[in-house]
Design an enzyme around this catalytic site. Structure first.
Site, PDB file in Angstrom:
ATOM      1  N   GLU A 245       0.854  -1.194   0.000  1.00 48.94           N
ATOM      2  CA  GLU A 245       0.000   0.000   0.000  1.00 48.94           C
ATOM      3  C   GLU A 245       0.886   1.237   0.000  1.00 48.94           C
ATOM      4  O   GLU A 245       1.725   1.399   0.892  1.00 48.94           O
ATOM      5  CB  GLU A 245      -0.931   0.049   1.219  1.00 48.94           C
ATOM      6  CG  GLU A 245      -1.793   1.316   1.176  1.00 48.94           C
ATOM      7  CD  GLU A 245      -2.794   1.454   2.316  1.00 48.94           C
ATOM      8  OE1 GLU A 245      -3.246   0.427   2.861  1.00 48.94           O
ATOM      9  OE2 GLU A 245      -3.104   2.618   2.651  1.00 48.94           O
TER      10      GLU A 245
ATOM     11  N   GLU B 146      -3.005  11.571   0.977  1.00 46.79           N
ATOM     12  CA  GLU B 146      -4.145  11.294   1.852  1.00 46.79           C
ATOM     13  C   GLU B 146      -4.293  12.507   2.755  1.00 46.79           C
ATOM     14  O   GLU B 146      -3.297  13.041   3.242  1.00 46.79           O
ATOM     15  CB  GLU B 146      -3.827  10.030   2.659  1.00 46.79           C
ATOM     16  CG  GLU B 146      -4.868   9.615   3.640  1.00 46.79           C
ATOM     17  CD  GLU B 146      -4.471   8.331   4.384  1.00 46.79           C
ATOM     18  OE1 GLU B 146      -5.356   7.699   4.956  1.00 46.79           O
ATOM     19  OE2 GLU B 146      -3.284   7.989   4.412  1.00 46.79           O
TER      20      GLU B 146
END
Ligand SMILES: *[C@@H]1O[C@H](CO)[C@@H](O)[C@H](O)[C@H]1NC(C)=O
Ligand SMILES: *[C@@H]1O[C@H](CO)[C@@H](O)[C@H](O)[C@H]1NC(C)=O
Length: 259
Positions: A148, A153
């Site tokens: 990941e 974000e």
């Protein structure tokens, strides 16, 4: 005429040979920079929702009606709408109360860093940073987990976060100042195979400036999805806003350097 032709033909050959010797490694556009500029290109490169369904670790349930394609500006706007009476979902092993309808898209091509290769993935954003809004632009494993890589974000604290799960228990997370969230910012991740044949190195850029370098162990050869989601609450805290909020992404580009 004949002589002139022969001379220019041989010049041509010489310069052609030089060009092929000096030519850098070929790159391929996995996602061309205009994939939001028409509904035909959008449906060639993007799907609605998450690869696994319509929810993920937060209070928003996704559907295509909360995704707006703006072909004139080569962008997509995801709109989160506060909604009561939505019930719960089970995600990541917990039961989560839903409070929002929102939108998510993911790329149809998947991304597998090959030995000696990698990708440049970039996009521009107008992303909210208020409590309870959790927009993201991220790569995650097609099978198993990790890989990941959170290319960008925003976790409701005014900052932008860059994260890579080196292993399932070791994550490097760098939170960086994110000025003027209502204006457009550009993010780029340079994802590259290291020479050990297993590790991937990621350089994260904000507005063209290198912010951090992170590593993923055993990432080479593992396929990843590219997701653009406007999740809510979860990692961004709660309660979130009781109105509509939007997240806009434009000019997505993904270039492969895989051999
Ligand atoms: C990543 O994990 C590998 C394998 O466990 C380890 O050798 C390496 O030191 C770790 N790197 C970072 C930056 O955490
Ligand atoms: C919020 O979004 C919904 C769905 O797009 C729309 O129907 C509604 O009018 C919006 N509300 C406001 C206050 O903008």
């Amino acid at each position: 005429m004949r002589l002139l032709f022969a001379i220019s033909a041989s010049f041509f050959l010489v310069s052609f040979c030089n060009a092929s010797v000096l030519k850098p490694r070929a790159t391929t556009a996995v996602i061309p920079p205009n994939s939001f500029s028409s509904s035909t290109l959008f449906s060639e490169y993007w799907n609605y929702n998450y690869p696994w369904g319509d929810s993920h670790n937060g209070a928003a349930i996704m559907d295509s009606s909360h995704v707006t394609l703006n072909t004139g500006s080569n962008s997509v706007t995801l709109t989160s709408v506060y909604t009561t009476g939505l019930g719960t979902v089970t995600s990541g092993g917990s039961t989560i109360q839903l409070h929002y309808k929102s939108g998510t898209i993911y790329a149809k091509p998947t991304f597998t860093v090959a030995a000696g290769g990698g990708y440049d993935i970039s996009a521009s954003f107008i992303a909210p940073t208020i409590k309870g809004t959790w927009p993201a632009f991220w790569l995650t494993a097609v099978s198993g987990w990790p890989p990941e890589i959170d290319i960008a974000e925003w976790k409701g604290d005014g900052l932008i976060s860059f994260n890579t799960f080196n292993t399932s228990t070791v994550v490097k997370a760098d939170d960086v100042a994110y000025p003027n969230p209502s204006s457009t910012h550009t993010v780029k991740a340079e994802v590259r195979a290291e020479s050990d044949g297993s590790t991937v190195k990621v350089n994260f850029y904000l507005d063209g400036v290198l912010q951090t370098t992170q590593f993923g162990a055993d990432y080479i050869g593992k396929a990843m999805y590219l997701i653009v989601d406007f999740q809510m609450e979860g990692s961004s805290g709660s309660p979130g806003p009781t109105g509509n909020t939007t997240y806009t992404i434009s000019d997505v580009s993904a270039i492969s350097y895989n051999p």
